[in-house]
Design an enzyme around this catalytic site. Structure first.
Site, PDB file in Angstrom:
ATOM      1  N   ASP A 451       0.835  -1.199   0.000  1.00  0.00           N
ATOM      2  CA  ASP A 451       0.000   0.000   0.000  1.00  0.00           C
ATOM      3  C   ASP A 451       0.871   1.252   0.000  1.00  0.00           C
ATOM      4  O   ASP A 451       2.076   1.203   0.279  1.00  0.00           O
ATOM      5  CB  ASP A 451      -0.897  -0.057   1.249  1.00  0.00           C
ATOM      6  CG  ASP A 451      -2.214   0.679   1.066  1.00  0.00           C
ATOM      7  OD1 ASP A 451      -2.327   1.481   0.120  1.00  0.00           O
ATOM      8  OD2 ASP A 451      -3.122   0.462   1.891  1.00  0.00           O
ATOM      9  N   ASP A 515     -10.395   2.158  -3.790  1.00  0.00           N
ATOM     10  CA  ASP A 515     -10.844   1.861  -2.427  1.00  0.00           C
ATOM     11  C   ASP A 515     -12.354   1.766  -2.361  1.00  0.00           C
ATOM     12  O   ASP A 515     -12.902   1.415  -1.321  1.00  0.00           O
ATOM     13  CB  ASP A 515     -10.375   2.960  -1.464  1.00  0.00           C
ATOM     14  CG  ASP A 515      -9.039   2.623  -0.849  1.00  0.00           C
ATOM     15  OD1 ASP A 515      -8.510   1.541  -1.147  1.00  0.00           O
ATOM     16  OD2 ASP A 515      -8.519   3.443  -0.077  1.00  0.00           O
TER      17      ASP A 515
END
Ligand code: DGJ
Length: 720
Positions: A451, A515
């Protein structure tokens, strides 16, 4: 100027270059032709003559061609491909000394300007079967003083006057890969990205097409910069109609100061063209990625994944995780990914990034018990990390506050309460390698979700900007880890799709496209994503019924059908699902497993219907035996009745059975009766009929979808 001509051929295109004849002083080479294959005996000299432009009244006395490196030195008045200087000198290198080295499917063009002390190298290669042309540029300082480089386009491509329309990209967090279409303006249309990562809002790509281009028709050219840092993408139209596309790394002031003997190497730009609209363009890029760029593991079946983020967030209670793992295995999940929250004191997003050791309060017996349980249930284990980042509240920051990117004596604003480690510092990169290497050695981890949750702002090592070096250091770190752990797969995530590009994809196996697990938003995000990237690298999950990023409440079928085509997964607390819902999820996963070899090798089909009120997404098998498509309704249709769905691409002379996989949960809302034909498995049509008259789709509610399986019926149709 005496010219020499060079030719490259692939199965799908011919590329012709005109350069000064060896030994003669001249200008930079120019592309004469790039298009569908030319006859072997086509004479480049004739092509060059046919394209010779007259000098114009009021202009220079010789017409100015668009070369591979347009510059004022030849009278080109537009955006130059190169910009730099040595204290104000050597700003207009002429590169009179040009040579072209030919290899099987590439050219290396070397252009020297001895007086200016500069050498430009441009490498052009044509992929064998995918119709993708890759270009990059390298500038070397042969002089004795520093050269301050401000812009070095990775590639410049001439754009034909026929391609009047531009499709460019915009986006935001939870809303990536949105497209904007407009007519090519006079002057420059430029997108610049200074976020230090690829960005959510400015995907480094541009598509140019003829006025009529759509998913299946029209001529289009697509270009993408394979780079995960700052970038500049521009189209320019000059008053005489000359048009160019340039792409490259955006350099911050003083970022590239080439010392004597030093070089700047640009990233690659990948171009393709198609006469079959956006569908053809995607098909070219997907073929290229599959055969030339992606790590080989992506050719293996993509394991159905459960990601814990929206299921548990930071609450890693052992019984919850254990229950989640059991339910995941029960519905058919093959990879269990433990997201954020597993490391020391990481109970929220304000602390601990940088301290890559297990939280012993949450995991007093290590990760082994969870991993064993996951493995005993027949799943692989994956782990979330965010290596480039550090929270001020962390042992790492307390020990090494100087390891972050910064500008001396200035306070960098935090982003998600974190700063970015300066990977160009060897000790910082080594620390990250050691931490990740230790984790991968300690546990059987087969997958890392990598990430990266903030833009870079103070992109410097204290004094100078280092954004490009930081990007290269990240690539080097991933490459080194992959070399030491070649079986471990990596996902590129940056608050969703903030780092999606061919540069990162050379070394990662999938991209977390957004997301947003909200299927309504995902529909358009995935359409845009799929223009360049194939479905198998698109992370796509069934999220919770109440979407966590939007609050929308969405039906399970719609969520499952939307995620179905990608690298499929779940991201929700499965203990909240009823038995009936778990059984439907099980069915979707089983169907996905049956179809994934086709979904992840076939040709992507897209349609935007009724001005975007409905979207079609699907995949057609390369051998045309099967197709799977989803028809998703985003808003109430304009007309009372949905228009029949026409689907081109199947073999017109073969017969196919067309059958919906899912039943509609509310069939009665706008219809008195259901068109049964789609649901009972008896509908057999020729590919010609499916493309021509089409199939009546029921009137669906907004935010619902129908999944259609189209399989070759294997027998001729007998009426009655
Ligand atoms: C942002 C990612 O995109 C999410 O999927 C999740 O991994 C969180 N970070 C975790 O902090």
């Amino acid at each position: 100027m005496k010219s020499a001509h060079y030719r490259l051929d692939s199965s799908r295109s011919t590329l012709l270059l005109e350069a000064p004849a060896t030994g003669t002083a001249g200008t930079m080479p120019r592309i004469l032709y790039w298009g569908t294959p030319l006859p072997n005996d086509e004479r480049p000299q004739s092509l060059a003559r046919a394209l010779t432009r007259p000098a114009l009244q009021g202009g220079l006395d010789d017409a100015v061609p668009l070369t591979l490196s347009p510059s004022l030195v030849n009278g080109f008045p537009g955006q130059p491909a190169l910009s730099g200087h040595r204290k104000g000198r050597n700003a207009l290198p002429g590169f009179p000394d040009v040579s072209v080295k030919e290899d099987d499917n590439s050219w290396t063009i070397l252009a020297k300007d001895t007086a200016a002390g500069l050498t430009l190298q441009i490498v052009i290669s044509l992929a064998a079967d995918s119709n993708v042309l890759a270009m990059n540029t390298r500038l070397t300082n042969d002089g004795e003083a520093d050269y301050d480089l401000q812009w070095c386009a990775a590639a410049t491509l001439p754009i034909p006057s026929s391609h009047e329309e531009i499709l460019s990209f915009r986006g935001r967090w939870c809303g990536e890969f949105q497209t904007a279409r407009r007519r090519a303006p006079v002057g420059i249309l430029m997108r610049e990205n200074r976020r230090g990562r690829t960005s959510h809002d400015s995907f480094p790509a541009m598509i140019l097409g003829t006025e009529d281009f759509n998913e299946t028709t029209g001529a289009v050219i697509g270009a993408h910069l394979a780079w995960s840092g700052n970038h500049r993408v521009l189209h320019e139209r000059l008053p005489d109609g000359t048009r160019q596309l340039q792409m490259g790394e955006l350099l911050l002031p003083g970022e590239v100061m080439l010392g004597p003997g030093q070089s700047y190497q640009s990233p690659d730009v990948c171009f393709t063209f198609s006469d079959e609209g956006l569908g053809g363009l995607s098909s070219n890029f997907h073929r290229f990625l599959r055969s030339d760029l992606l790590p080989p593991q992506t050719r293996k079946p993509r394991p159905v994944t459960l990601n814990t983020w929206e299921a548990i967030y930071f609450d890693h209670a052992p019984e919850k995780l254990s229950h989640l793992a059991k339910l995941a295995a029960q519905v058919g999940v093959e990879r269990f990914v433990l997201d954020d929250g597993w490391f020391k004191d990481r109970n929220d997003d304000r602390t601990s990034l940088g301290d890559w050791v297990l939280d012993e309060k949450k995991y007093p017996h290590g990760l082994e018990p969870l991993i064993s349980e996951v493995q005993n249930l027949g799943m692989e284990f994956g782990l979330w990390v965010e290596p480039e980042m550090v929270n001020p509240d962390s042992d790492l920051f307390r020990a090494h506050p100087d390891w972050v990117l910064h500008l001396e004596s200035l306070q960098e604003p935090t982003g998600r309460y974190q700063h970015v480690l300066n990977l160009t510092r060897p000790e910082a990169a080594q620390y990250l390698f050691d931490s990740l290497d230790a984790l991968l050695k300690a546990y059987p981890i087969s997958y890392l979700k990598w990430d990266m949750n903030r833009d870079l702002s103070h992109q410097a090592d204290g004094q100078s900007f280092v954004t490009g070096q930081q990007t290269k250091a990240l690539y080097a770190l991933i490459d080194r880890l992959r070399e030491s752990h070649p079986t471990v797969e990596i996902e590129s995530c940056a608050s969703g799709g903030g780092r999606a590009d061919f540069g990162i994809l050379r070394r990662t196996h999938r991209i977390w496209a957004s997301d947003s697990n909200d299927a309504h938003d995902r529909q358009s995000i995935q359409q845009g994503f799929s223009l360049f990237f194939p479905p198998e690298i698109m992370g796509a999950h069934i999220g919770p019924m109440h979407c966590h990023t939007t609050g929308r409440c969405l039906d399970l079928d719609f969520r499952a059908i939307t995620a179905f085509f990608g690298h499929f997964g779940l991201e929700a607390d499965l203990s909240q699902l009823s038995e009936e819902e778990l059984s439907r999820v099980t069915d979707y996963i089983a169907l996905h497993k049956d179809w994934r070899s086709i979904l992840h090798s076939g040709r992507v089909l897209r349609q935007v219907l009724e001005d975007g009120r409905a979207l079609l997404f699907g995949v057609l098998a390369q051998d045309l035996t099967k197709a799977m498509v989803s028809y998703a309704v985003m808003e109430q249709t304009r007309d009372a009745l949905t228009a029949p769905l026409r689907l081109p691409g199947l073999d017109p002379d073969r017969f196919y059975r067309v059958c919906a996989f899912n039943q509609l949960s509310n069939p009665g809302r706008r219809m008195k009766n259901m068109p049964d034909a789609l649901f009972d498995g008896s509908l057999i049509l020729s590919g010609r009929a499916i493309a021509g008259s089409g199939i009546q789709i029921p009137v669906l509610d907004p935010d619902t979808a129908l999944l259609l399986q189209i399989t070759e019926s294997g027998m001729a149709y007998v009426s009655g």
